[in-house]
Design a protein around this motif. Structure first.
Motif, PDB file in Angstrom:
ATOM      1  N   ILE A 140      17.358  17.864  -7.776  1.00 23.11           N
ATOM      2  CA  ILE A 140      16.158  18.605  -7.376  1.00 23.11           C
ATOM      3  C   ILE A 140      15.265  18.885  -8.584  1.00 23.11           C
ATOM      4  N   ILE A 141      15.862  19.390  -9.664  1.00 24.02           N
ATOM      5  CA  ILE A 141      15.038  19.805 -10.809  1.00 24.02           C
ATOM      6  C   ILE A 141      14.826  18.685 -11.821  1.00 24.02           C
ATOM      7  N   ARG A 142      15.727  17.682 -11.843  1.00 24.00           N
ATOM      8  CA  ARG A 142      15.601  16.490 -12.691  1.00 24.00           C
ATOM      9  C   ARG A 142      15.260  16.837 -14.139  1.00 24.00           C
ATOM     10  N   PRO A 143      16.143  17.521 -14.849  1.00 21.60           N
ATOM     11  CA  PRO A 143      15.847  17.885 -16.243  1.00 21.60           C
ATOM     12  C   PRO A 143      15.633  16.658 -17.117  1.00 21.60           C
ATOM     13  N   GLY A 144      14.601  16.742 -17.936  1.00 20.82           N
ATOM     14  CA  GLY A 144      14.299  15.651 -18.858  1.00 20.82           C
ATOM     15  C   GLY A 144      13.516  14.512 -18.250  1.00 20.82           C
ATOM     16  N   MET A 145      13.210  14.602 -16.956  1.00 23.79           N
ATOM     17  CA  MET A 145      12.475  13.521 -16.298  1.00 23.79           C
ATOM     18  C   MET A 145      11.091  14.003 -15.900  1.00 23.79           C
ATOM     19  N   GLU A 146      10.244  13.048 -15.542  1.00 21.61           N
ATOM     20  CA  GLU A 146       8.890  13.384 -15.105  1.00 21.61           C
ATOM     21  C   GLU A 146       8.964  14.251 -13.858  1.00 21.61           C
ATOM     22  N   GLY A 147       8.177  15.275 -13.797  1.00 22.09           N
ATOM     23  CA  GLY A 147       8.204  16.189 -12.663  1.00 22.09           C
ATOM     24  C   GLY A 147       9.062  17.409 -12.903  1.00 22.09           C
ATOM     25  N   PHE A 148       9.815  17.405 -14.025  1.00 22.46           N
ATOM     26  CA  PHE A 148      10.645  18.565 -14.330  1.00 22.46           C
ATOM     27  C   PHE A 148       9.764  19.745 -14.726  1.00 22.46           C
ATOM     28  N   SER A 149      10.119  20.927 -14.228  1.00 27.08           N
ATOM     29  CA  SER A 149       9.397  22.144 -14.570  1.00 27.08           C
ATOM     30  C   SER A 149      10.354  23.103 -15.263  1.00 27.08           C
ATOM     31  N   ALA A 150       9.906  23.634 -16.392  1.00 28.30           N
ATOM     32  CA  ALA A 150      10.744  24.581 -17.124  1.00 28.30           C
ATOM     33  C   ALA A 150      11.016  25.834 -16.300  1.00 28.30           C
ATOM     34  N   TRP A 151      10.159  26.085 -15.315  1.00 29.06           N
ATOM     35  CA  TRP A 151      10.367  27.256 -14.455  1.00 29.06           C
ATOM     36  C   TRP A 151      11.624  27.101 -13.612  1.00 29.06           C
ATOM     37  N   SER A 152      12.089  25.864 -13.436  1.00 31.21           N
ATOM     38  CA  SER A 152      13.328  25.640 -12.695  1.00 31.21           C
ATOM     39  C   SER A 152      14.510  26.313 -13.381  1.00 31.21           C
ATOM     40  N   ILE A 153      14.447  26.415 -14.714  1.00 33.29           N
ATOM     41  CA  ILE A 153      15.517  27.082 -15.456  1.00 33.29           C
ATOM     42  C   ILE A 153      15.586  28.551 -15.055  1.00 33.29           C
ATOM     43  N   LEU A 154      14.419  29.171 -14.828  1.00 34.24           N
ATOM     44  CA  LEU A 154      14.424  30.561 -14.358  1.00 34.24           C
ATOM     45  C   LEU A 154      15.044  30.653 -12.966  1.00 34.24           C
ATOM     46  N   GLY A 155      14.799  29.646 -12.146  1.00 37.09           N
ATOM     47  CA  GLY A 155      15.413  29.622 -10.824  1.00 37.09           C
ATOM     48  C   GLY A 155      16.930  29.578 -10.912  1.00 37.09           C
ATOM     49  N   LEU A 156      17.455  28.737 -11.812  1.00 31.67           N
ATOM     50  CA  LEU A 156      18.906  28.670 -12.006  1.00 31.67           C
ATOM     51  C   LEU A 156      19.450  29.971 -12.585  1.00 31.67           C
ATOM     52  N   ALA A 157      18.684  30.579 -13.494  1.00 33.08           N
ATOM     53  CA  ALA A 157      19.102  31.873 -14.043  1.00 33.08           C
ATOM     54  C   ALA A 157      19.136  32.932 -12.952  1.00 33.08           C
ATOM     55  N   LEU A 267      14.322  16.424  -1.631  1.00 31.76           N
ATOM     56  CA  LEU A 267      14.885  16.474  -0.283  1.00 31.76           C
ATOM     57  C   LEU A 267      16.318  15.962  -0.267  1.00 31.76           C
ATOM     58  N   ILE A 268      16.568  14.873  -1.007  1.00 32.65           N
ATOM     59  CA  ILE A 268      17.941  14.343  -1.069  1.00 32.65           C
ATOM     60  C   ILE A 268      18.855  15.345  -1.762  1.00 32.65           C
ATOM     61  N   GLY A 269      18.392  15.919  -2.876  1.00 31.63           N
ATOM     62  CA  GLY A 269      19.196  16.918  -3.572  1.00 31.63           C
ATOM     63  C   GLY A 269      19.476  18.132  -2.703  1.00 31.63           C
ATOM     64  N   ALA A 270      18.459  18.581  -1.972  1.00 31.22           N
ATOM     65  CA  ALA A 270      18.644  19.733  -1.092  1.00 31.22           C
ATOM     66  C   ALA A 270      19.655  19.429   0.005  1.00 31.22           C
ATOM     67  N   ALA A 271      19.582  18.211   0.555  1.00 33.71           N
ATOM     68  CA  ALA A 271      20.541  17.816   1.594  1.00 33.71           C
ATOM     69  C   ALA A 271      21.967  17.824   1.051  1.00 33.71           C
ATOM     70  N   ILE A 272      22.140  17.355  -0.182  1.00 33.90           N
ATOM     71  CA  ILE A 272      23.475  17.354  -0.809  1.00 33.90           C
ATOM     72  C   ILE A 272      23.973  18.778  -0.997  1.00 33.90           C
ATOM     73  N   VAL A 273      23.098  19.674  -1.499  1.00 34.32           N
ATOM     74  CA  VAL A 273      23.493  21.069  -1.731  1.00 34.32           C
ATOM     75  C   VAL A 273      23.880  21.738  -0.420  1.00 34.32           C
ATOM     76  N   VAL A 274      23.061  21.557   0.606  1.00 34.87           N
ATOM     77  CA  VAL A 274      23.336  22.193   1.897  1.00 34.87           C
ATOM     78  C   VAL A 274      24.626  21.644   2.497  1.00 34.87           C
ATOM     79  N   ALA A 275      24.810  20.332   2.447  1.00 34.11           N
ATOM     80  CA  ALA A 275      26.010  19.721   3.030  1.00 34.11           C
ATOM     81  C   ALA A 275      27.278  20.225   2.340  1.00 34.11           C
ATOM     82  N   THR A 276      27.257  20.275   1.012  1.00 37.12           N
ATOM     83  CA  THR A 276      28.444  20.742   0.287  1.00 37.12           C
ATOM     84  C   THR A 276      28.664  22.240   0.508  1.00 37.12           C
ATOM     85  N   GLY A 277      27.573  22.993   0.623  1.00 33.55           N
ATOM     86  CA  GLY A 277      27.718  24.425   0.892  1.00 33.55           C
ATOM     87  C   GLY A 277      28.330  24.692   2.247  1.00 33.55           C
ATOM     88  N   ILE A 278      27.864  23.978   3.260  1.00 39.09           N
ATOM     89  CA  ILE A 278      28.426  24.151   4.606  1.00 39.09           C
ATOM     90  C   ILE A 278      29.882  23.715   4.633  1.00 39.09           C
TER      91      ILE A 278
END
Length: 295
Positions: A140-157, A267-278
């Protein structure tokens, strides 16, 4: 036509997730034009007053006598302040659905935290699900790749602080009213908002923004009541997976009000997270049923 307790619990949980996500959408809209801490303080006034009235009406406005319980409530409240700052700061700069997708890893993180701190036993299947779920977050956050936002780190925090917050109440006495716990956290968040706004500055608000603030505070109260009710009327193992409907609401609200939509990777990352969580929740439910049967 009568409905089962589990179905009622599922409906309450869906309503709770809708209310919390609407609150997030309103707060994101408000923080685009108002200082962050002022927005937190104004919403906090509405939430605290509403919780006080609700607690008085239900007889739940009583402080716990045990020092241990008061300390845990204090810890949870302080951690909730940190969670609020991190989440709303990230929300101000990130698409609603993307941040919501990151937050879906919270149940997996809570399971891992309980294993590390409380020594809860988790088998290889759940551990594998947790690892895959965290890989989904990386997608979802793709660290180090195009589209990565440093604000995602705050989300993980923010996820990390929510884990500490949720684990801190596991040893609360059963006699402690849930409303007292919520009121303690809301009061600390309000105080933080007032202190922060004194430093950050205060800005005049419009009548429409007042309505938005009242709406956000009301949604927080509705979300809390419905969440607690859902866990009390239905089986936790059945009801808990419906928490993931918040992601669907976030996608819809983000698209309608902010014209943003997650890309394919998210969307793919979110599907993986939701599936593993359920899967993890259902696995925990199955193990509890086995333990009860053995007993």
């Amino acid at each position: 036509m009568a409905i089962s307790d589990n179905l009622r619990g599922a409906l309450y949980m869906n309503l709770s997730m809708f209310a919390f996500t609407v609150n997030d959408a309103i707060m994101k809209s408000l923080t685009q034009n108002l200082p962050l801490y002022q927005t937190i303080a104004l919403r906090g006034v509405v939430a605290v007053l509403g919780l006080i009235l609700l607690a008085r009406a239900t007889g739940g406005l009583r402080l716990p006598a045990a020092r241990h319980d008061r300390a845990l409530i204090g810890l949870r409240s302080v951690v909730d302040v940190a969670a609020t700052i991190l989440f709303l700061t990230a929300l101000k700069h990130m698409p609603l659905a993307t941040l919501s997708a990151v937050m879906q890893v919270t149940p997996l993180a809570v399971t891992l935290g309980a294993a590390l701190y409380f020594k809860d036993q988790i088998g290889w299947r759940r551990m594998l699900a947790i690892i895959i779920g965290f890989l989904g977050v990386m997608l979802i956050i793709r660290p180090g790749m195009e589209g990565f936002s440093a604000w995602s780190i705050l989300g993980l925090a923010s996820v990390a602080t929510v884990v500490v917050r949720d684990l801190s109440v596991r040893r609360l006495s059963g006699s402690v009213p849930s409303l007292v716990v919520a009121l303690g956290a809301a009061s600390c968040v309000l105080l933080m908002g007032l202190v922060g706004s004194a430093i950050e500055g205060w800005q005049a608000i419009t009548p429409f923004q007042i309505l938005q603030i009242c709406g956000a505070g009301g949604m927080v109260i509705v979300g809390y009541i419905c969440s607690v009710t859902a866990m009390r009327v239905g089986d936790i193992g059945f009801v808990a997976p419906f928490r993931y409907t918040s992601l669907l609401w976030a996608i819809v609200l983000g698209w309608v009000f902010f014209a943003t939509f997650p890309d394919g990777y998210a969307l793919i990352g979110a599907a993986i997270v939701v599936a593993t969580g359920i899967y993890t929740l259902l696995r925990e439910r199955k193990l509890r049923q086995r333990a009860r049967a053995a007993a």
